[in-house]
Scaffold this motif. Structure first.
Motif, PDB file in Angstrom:
ATOM      1  N   GLY A 167       0.790  -1.214   0.000  1.00 45.88           N
ATOM      2  CA  GLY A 167       0.000   0.000   0.000  1.00 45.88           C
ATOM      3  C   GLY A 167       0.825   1.267   0.000  1.00 45.88           C
ATOM      4  N   SER A 168       0.163   2.371  -0.300  1.00 43.51           N
ATOM      5  CA  SER A 168       0.823   3.658  -0.373  1.00 43.51           C
ATOM      6  C   SER A 168       1.306   4.095   1.001  1.00 43.51           C
ATOM      7  N   GLY A 169       2.489   4.689   1.036  1.00 45.99           N
ATOM      8  CA  GLY A 169       3.029   5.208   2.278  1.00 45.99           C
ATOM      9  C   GLY A 169       3.685   4.174   3.168  1.00 45.99           C
ATOM     10  N   THR A 170       3.749   2.935   2.732  1.00 48.21           N
ATOM     11  CA  THR A 170       4.365   1.875   3.538  1.00 48.21           C
ATOM     12  C   THR A 170       5.877   1.873   3.353  1.00 48.21           C
ATOM     13  N   MET A 171       6.595   1.691   4.466  1.00 47.09           N
ATOM     14  CA  MET A 171       8.052   1.593   4.445  1.00 47.09           C
ATOM     15  C   MET A 171       8.461   0.219   4.959  1.00 47.09           C
ATOM     16  N   VAL A 172       9.483  -0.364   4.334  1.00 48.30           N
ATOM     17  CA  VAL A 172       9.913  -1.725   4.641  1.00 48.30           C
ATOM     18  C   VAL A 172      11.412  -1.729   4.880  1.00 48.30           C
ATOM     19  N   ALA A 173      11.821  -2.320   5.995  1.00 53.62           N
ATOM     20  CA  ALA A 173      13.247  -2.447   6.296  1.00 53.62           C
ATOM     21  C   ALA A 173      13.800  -3.718   5.652  1.00 53.62           C
ATOM     22  N   ASP A 174      15.004  -4.088   6.036  1.00 56.16           N
ATOM     23  CA  ASP A 174      15.653  -5.273   5.465  1.00 56.16           C
ATOM     24  C   ASP A 174      15.033  -6.572   5.965  1.00 56.16           C
ATOM     25  N   GLY A 175      15.169  -7.605   5.146  1.00 57.86           N
ATOM     26  CA  GLY A 175      14.817  -8.951   5.575  1.00 57.86           C
ATOM     27  C   GLY A 175      13.370  -9.316   5.389  1.00 57.86           C
ATOM     28  N   LEU A 176      12.599  -8.549   4.606  1.00 59.72           N
ATOM     29  CA  LEU A 176      11.205  -8.915   4.353  1.00 59.72           C
ATOM     30  C   LEU A 176      11.146 -10.105   3.414  1.00 59.72           C
ATOM     31  N   SER A 177      10.354 -11.107   3.807  1.00 55.04           N
ATOM     32  CA  SER A 177      10.091 -12.258   2.938  1.00 55.04           C
ATOM     33  C   SER A 177       8.585 -12.356   2.735  1.00 55.04           C
ATOM     34  N   VAL A 178       8.135 -12.111   1.525  1.00 53.80           N
ATOM     35  CA  VAL A 178       6.715 -12.161   1.206  1.00 53.80           C
ATOM     36  C   VAL A 178       6.358 -13.600   0.852  1.00 53.80           C
ATOM     37  N   ILE A 179       5.524 -14.205   1.687  1.00 52.88           N
ATOM     38  CA  ILE A 179       5.138 -15.602   1.478  1.00 52.88           C
ATOM     39  C   ILE A 179       3.850 -15.615   0.653  1.00 52.88           C
ATOM     40  N   ASN A 180       3.968 -15.678  -0.664  1.00 57.31           N
ATOM     41  CA  ASN A 180       2.754 -15.732  -1.483  1.00 57.31           C
ATOM     42  C   ASN A 180       2.613 -17.069  -2.203  1.00 57.31           C
ATOM     43  N   ALA A 181       3.132 -18.125  -1.582  1.00 56.21           N
ATOM     44  CA  ALA A 181       2.918 -19.494  -2.064  1.00 56.21           C
ATOM     45  C   ALA A 181       2.603 -20.378  -0.870  1.00 56.21           C
ATOM     46  N   ASP A 182       1.567 -21.174  -0.998  1.00 58.98           N
ATOM     47  CA  ASP A 182       1.219 -22.178   0.019  1.00 58.98           C
ATOM     48  C   ASP A 182       1.645 -23.548  -0.485  1.00 58.98           C
ATOM     49  N   TYR A 183       2.128 -24.385   0.438  1.00 58.88           N
ATOM     50  CA  TYR A 183       2.593 -25.724   0.079  1.00 58.88           C
ATOM     51  C   TYR A 183       1.928 -26.761   0.970  1.00 58.88           C
ATOM     52  N   SER A 184       1.677 -27.906   0.373  1.00 57.41           N
ATOM     53  CA  SER A 184       1.404 -29.124   1.131  1.00 57.41           C
ATOM     54  C   SER A 184       2.431 -30.158   0.679  1.00 57.41           C
ATOM     55  N   ALA A 185       2.282 -31.384   1.124  1.00 56.27           N
ATOM     56  CA  ALA A 185       3.254 -32.418   0.745  1.00 56.27           C
ATOM     57  C   ALA A 185       3.133 -32.808  -0.721  1.00 56.27           C
ATOM     58  N   THR A 186       2.021 -32.448  -1.345  1.00 53.38           N
ATOM     59  CA  THR A 186       1.796 -32.882  -2.735  1.00 53.38           C
ATOM     60  C   THR A 186       1.437 -31.745  -3.675  1.00 53.38           C
ATOM     61  N   SER A 187       1.225 -30.528  -3.164  1.00 62.60           N
ATOM     62  CA  SER A 187       0.685 -29.471  -4.016  1.00 62.60           C
ATOM     63  C   SER A 187       1.220 -28.108  -3.600  1.00 62.60           C
ATOM     64  N   PHE A 188       0.982 -27.113  -4.468  1.00 64.10           N
ATOM     65  CA  PHE A 188       1.295 -25.726  -4.141  1.00 64.10           C
ATOM     66  C   PHE A 188       0.277 -24.820  -4.823  1.00 64.10           C
ATOM     67  N   ARG A 189       0.191 -23.602  -4.304  1.00 65.47           N
ATOM     68  CA  ARG A 189      -0.736 -22.620  -4.855  1.00 65.47           C
ATOM     69  C   ARG A 189      -0.158 -21.228  -4.628  1.00 65.47           C
ATOM     70  N   LEU A 190      -0.188 -20.406  -5.675  1.00 74.54           N
ATOM     71  CA  LEU A 190       0.226 -19.016  -5.565  1.00 74.54           C
ATOM     72  C   LEU A 190      -0.998 -18.138  -5.326  1.00 74.54           C
ATOM     73  N   SER A 191      -0.869 -17.185  -4.428  1.00 75.19           N
ATOM     74  CA  SER A 191      -1.945 -16.249  -4.134  1.00 75.19           C
ATOM     75  C   SER A 191      -1.339 -14.883  -3.858  1.00 75.19           C
ATOM     76  N   ARG A 192      -2.162 -13.854  -3.998  1.00 70.40           N
ATOM     77  CA  ARG A 192      -1.673 -12.494  -3.765  1.00 70.40           C
ATOM     78  C   ARG A 192      -1.520 -12.221  -2.274  1.00 70.40           C
TER      79      ARG A 192
END
Length: 865
Positions: A521-546
């Motif tokens: 979003g607008s006006g947001t500031m982010v320092a070092d080390g951000l990891s955006v987790i936009n993938a879900d995993y199971s033992a057999t599958s994966f899915r990308l989401s926003r």
């Protein structure tokens, strides 16, 4: 690389905290009076009313309150508060009442005298070996490195000559395939053979640093970290490789973390388990002068989230889950089917497996692994080896010097090195940016968001390739900590809405699963080390989401932000916070800790810098900062290119000598490259500081003094990891300006401000630990000295903030966050996020014990919980 601290307050009372209000008939207890007097001394006022709010009424901040906690902790007549207590009970009266309820049992009571059930007194731990062992170990480590590079150099030179003897493209391809494939297999097999020959089977035990056992341990660890099989993380072949090293791993296990387990015989993973990236499950830890090895046992269908730490002697039952940004301390066990999160882990009802299963059997996994191996051997390796031969054969600067009769002239050498280094360096930068701005969008067409795909297929390969490609650190390093990082992130696919430029919108370390599904979003500031987790995993599958991060947020260091994070507008996410996945959407608050709790969001800003934050002053200052950042980027590109030029010049000189001295020059080039690179970047950092030490600062982010400090964060330091676990790492730190004692053991610590850090003799710094001597509050930058006493221990992935003092022999547990301004007493034990003092004291070095009871860490986890 800057971070906003939790020195934040809102304009009204903390609604989540029940506070008692004074009335004409109220009385002040003795404990309240003593606490009020201590706070008045810290704040510098005559008196503090017992009902005044620390933040809203008194105007204090988290650093002041940390100093208050440290002062109270030194008094025997008062119970010790933690920063978590301060936020929960933000008045003297409510704090005194809460501390009275949790006060420890008197020492002379029967309950205190009787031992608790199952508790064990830890055996004393010896100190490290002496100076002679320290010197001999470093000598043998250096000899091993030189021997390894010498063998690699001789083999490389011989292989090149054999490939060059081929006739025609087909013959060159076949020879490149055979030599490269054999080299790959050898590099993969050598660590396995070395492990079984030098170690045999790992067993739970302890041994001191710098001895013979440690040397064998270090050789195996170093070979594993230099192993090309790390390229196959996320591939079934990687699981097979860990089995060859002795790990007991069931069928259908998916491991996405690049943190290589070392004591593999002590690792047991049941079928269907998923381990996400940036997780530590090493099977060992460094503690108070010794390496301790222990078992890590994961049952069937276990889920391990991102940025987690599994200490030794931990276990999880079948179907158990551990959320992101969490840890299990030594001795902790999660029963079958139960879920845990936090550091140390606590019970939760959150389900972290959020994607439906798919069809993914043994045949599919086998074909994917085989196809990946064939692709590497038949395509990438021949292209790399053959391309190297083509470069040597087609570039006159190299081809002519390979002849024994070639004459060397300095002008020709310099000219050839200039042309070759500029071509390679600028080609990488220009073609790299062009590829990153186009290929991810094309590959993204193959993987649709919010659709479940089976693992180990074409779409999974595309997804993993996109993640590897767009997480190249060079470009975030180049553009980070400036306004220009916004344009780069937009170019690779980020949705950044309407950007409010501050000149420090993102740090230099940002990673993601897919750049096309990140919204900030607008006006947001982010320092070092951000990891955006936009993938879900199971033992057999994966899915990308926003994954969406709301507007007007501030994200501190080392945060994993998952899909569906329950934060909205105007939130402060403190360093190492665990972003919640349950409850209402938080807005207008701060979140601290793991598991997180609410803190005030904003403070009454420092009035001395208010005129720089709005209007014409902001536009003028931002323009000046942007110009300075452009100069910094150009300077850093020049520094990196000059390094490339020096190595190219050295390579051409060695190639010229190759015709005379033969293979010996190739072998010596590898070792000399490391020495030159280390010396070069040490000199660069000193030049950036004008050969002066940093001083604690309090200034605006638009102050040129801050810009000069910020520039230091861009000096490359990737070479430091090569020295982990050796006596040479503290030596390099000392050359960089760290005031560091003798025989310090550093297994992979990172220090942001070297000249503001002091570390005592024989301290222990575990893998993934970090000492950060700075912070940013809104537009205000602060830095201060952090001091570690002698024989301190920082656990795996522990984070120490600025202005901290840690006493001699103290210990900080794994994955802990020690907040700014804290004072840790000598020989005490702290743990948790945020870190608090636990009831078990750290073991003082004495005696010759061989084992340390797991109950020490188990008791610490219980105390923090």
């Amino acid at each position: 690389m800057v971070e906003q601290s939790s020195e934040v307050h809102i304009g009204g009372p903390d609604e989540s905290t029940v506070m008692e209000r004074s009335n004409p008939g109220s009385t002040t207890t003795e404990a309240e009076r003593r606490l009020a007097d201590a706070l008045a001394d810290v704040v510098g006022v005559e008196s503090v009313p017992v009902d005044v709010h620390f933040f809203d009424g008194l105007g204090a901040n988290s650093l002041v309150m940390a100093q208050f906690c440290a002062r109270v902790r030194k008094r025997e007549d008062l119970p010790s508060p933690s920063m978590k207590d301060i936020y929960r009970y933000p008045t003297i009266r409510s704090l005194a009442a809460a501390l009275a309820e949790s006060a420890p049992v008197p020492a002379d009571s029967p309950a205190a005298l009787s031992p608790s059930a199952g508790a064990m007194s830890p055996d004393p731990v010896t100190r490290t070996n002496g100076k002679l062992s320290h010197t001999l170990c470093g000598t043998f480590q250096l000899l091993f490195f030189l021997g390894y590079t010498a063998v690699a150099g001789f083999v490389t030179a011989g292989g090149y000559e054999w490939v060059a003897a081929g006739s025609g493209p087909l013959d060159i391809y076949v020879r490149s395939l055979l030599f490269g494939g054999l080299g790959f297999v050898t590099l993969c097999a050598f660590p396995v053979v070395a492990k079984w020959v030098l170690i045999g089977r790992w067993k739970p035990r302890e041994f001191p640093y710098w001895g013979g056992t440690y040397l064998r341990f270090w050789i195996v660890k170093a070979l594993l970290h230099a192993n090309p099989m790390i390229l196959f993380v996320g591939n079934p072949l990687y699981v097979l490789y860990l089995r060859a090293l002795g790990a007991r791993i069931g069928r259908g296990v998916t491991i996405l973390s690049r943190s290589v387990p070392v004591c593999t015989d002590l690792l047991t993973i049941g079928s269907g388990t998923v381990v996400r990236k940036d997780s530590f499950f090493l099977g060992y830890r460094a503690h108070a002068g010794r390496i301790q090895t222990g078992r890590i046992t994961l049952g069937r269908d276990v889920y391990i989230g991102e940025k987690t730490v599994l200490d030794i002697d931990t276990s999880m039952g079948d179907g158990a889950q551990l959320g992101h940004s969490s840890s299990l301390y030594r001795g902790q066990a999660v029963p079958d089917g139960e879920h845990r999160h936090g550091s140390p882990a606590q019970p939760t009802e959150v389900d972290y497996v959020r994607v439906a299963p798919a069809s993914c059997g043994t045949v599919r996994r086998a074909w994917f692994g085989l196809a990946s191996l064939l692709q590497l051997i038949l395509l990438y390796i021949p292209l790399s080896v053959g391309g190297l031969y083509a470069l040597f054969n087609e570039v006159p600067a190299i081809r002519d010097r390979l002849e024994p009769t070639a004459a060397l002239t300095l002008p020709e050498l310099v000219y050839d090195a200039l042309v070759l280094s500029l071509t390679l360096f600028l080609g990488f930068v220009v073609l790299g940016v062009a590829a990153l701005f186009t290929l991810p969008r094309l590959l993204g067409l193959a993987v649709r968001p919010d659709r479940v795909y089976p693992l180990y297929g074409f779409r999974y390969a595309v997804h993993r390739a996109t993640a590897r490609m767009t997480n190249i650190r060079f470009f975030t390093w180049l553009f980070g900590d400036s306004s220009y990082i916004v344009h780069y992130l937009r170019g690779i696919g980020y949705d950044l809405s309407h950007v409010e430029q501050t000149g420090s919108n993102f740090g230099t370390e940002v990673q993601h699963e897919s750049p096309l599904l990140v919204t900030v979003g607008s006006g947001t500031m982010v320092a070092d080390g951000l990891s955006v987790i936009n993938a879900d995993y199971s033992a057999t599958s994966f899915r990308l989401s926003r994954t969406s991060i709301g507007p007007r947020n501030f994200l501190g260091n080392n945060i994993a932000y998952p899909i569906g994070g329950r934060t909205g507008d105007n939130c402060l996410l403190a360093t190492k916070v665990m972003v919640p996945l349950d409850g209402e959407v938080r807005e207008g608050v701060g979140l601290l800790g793991s598991p997180c709790f609410e803190i005030p969001r904003s403070v009454e800003r420092d009035s001395r810098f208010d005129d720089l934050r709005t209007g014409e002053a902001l536009r003028r200052c931002l323009a000046a900062k942007n110009r300075h950042n452009l100069r910094t980027m150009a300077l850093m590109l020049f520094v990196r290119w000059l390094h490339t030029l020096v190595l190219t010049l050295l390579a051409l000189a060695f190639v010229n000598l190759y015709g005379v001295l033969g293979h010996i020059v190739i072998a010596s080039y590898m070792a000399l490259t490391l020495a030159l690179s280390t010396a070069y970047y040490i000199l660069v950092e000193h030049c950036m500081r004008s050969f002066r030490r940093l001083r604690p600062m309090l200034c605006s982010i638009y102050d040129p003094a801050f810009w000069s400090h910020e520039r230091l964060w861009k000096v490359p330091d990737h070479y430091l990891n090569i020295f982990n676990g050796t006596p040479y790492k503290p030596l390099v730190w000392r050359l960089l300006g760290v005031r560091i004692g003798s025989r310090v053991f550093d297994d992979g610590c990172y220090i942001t401000e070297r000249t503001l850090t002091a570390i005592g003799d024989e301290s222990t710094l575990n893998a993934g630990s970090k000492i950060q001597c700075h912070s940013q509050e809104d537009g205000t930058f602060k830095s201060d000295v952090t001091t570690l006493g002698a024989r301190c221990t920082l656990g795996v992935a522990a984070h120490v903030h600025y202005g901290v003092t840690i006493g001699d022999g103290a210990e900080l547990a794994p994955d802990s966050f020690l907040m700014k301004g804290e004072e840790v007493p000598p020989h005490s034990r702290w743990g948790g996020n945020p870190a608090v003092e636990t009831q078990e004291a750290a073991v003082q070095p004495a005696g010759t014990g061989r084992r340390t009871s797991p109950s020490v860490d188990g008791a610490a986890a219980a105390a923090v919980n």
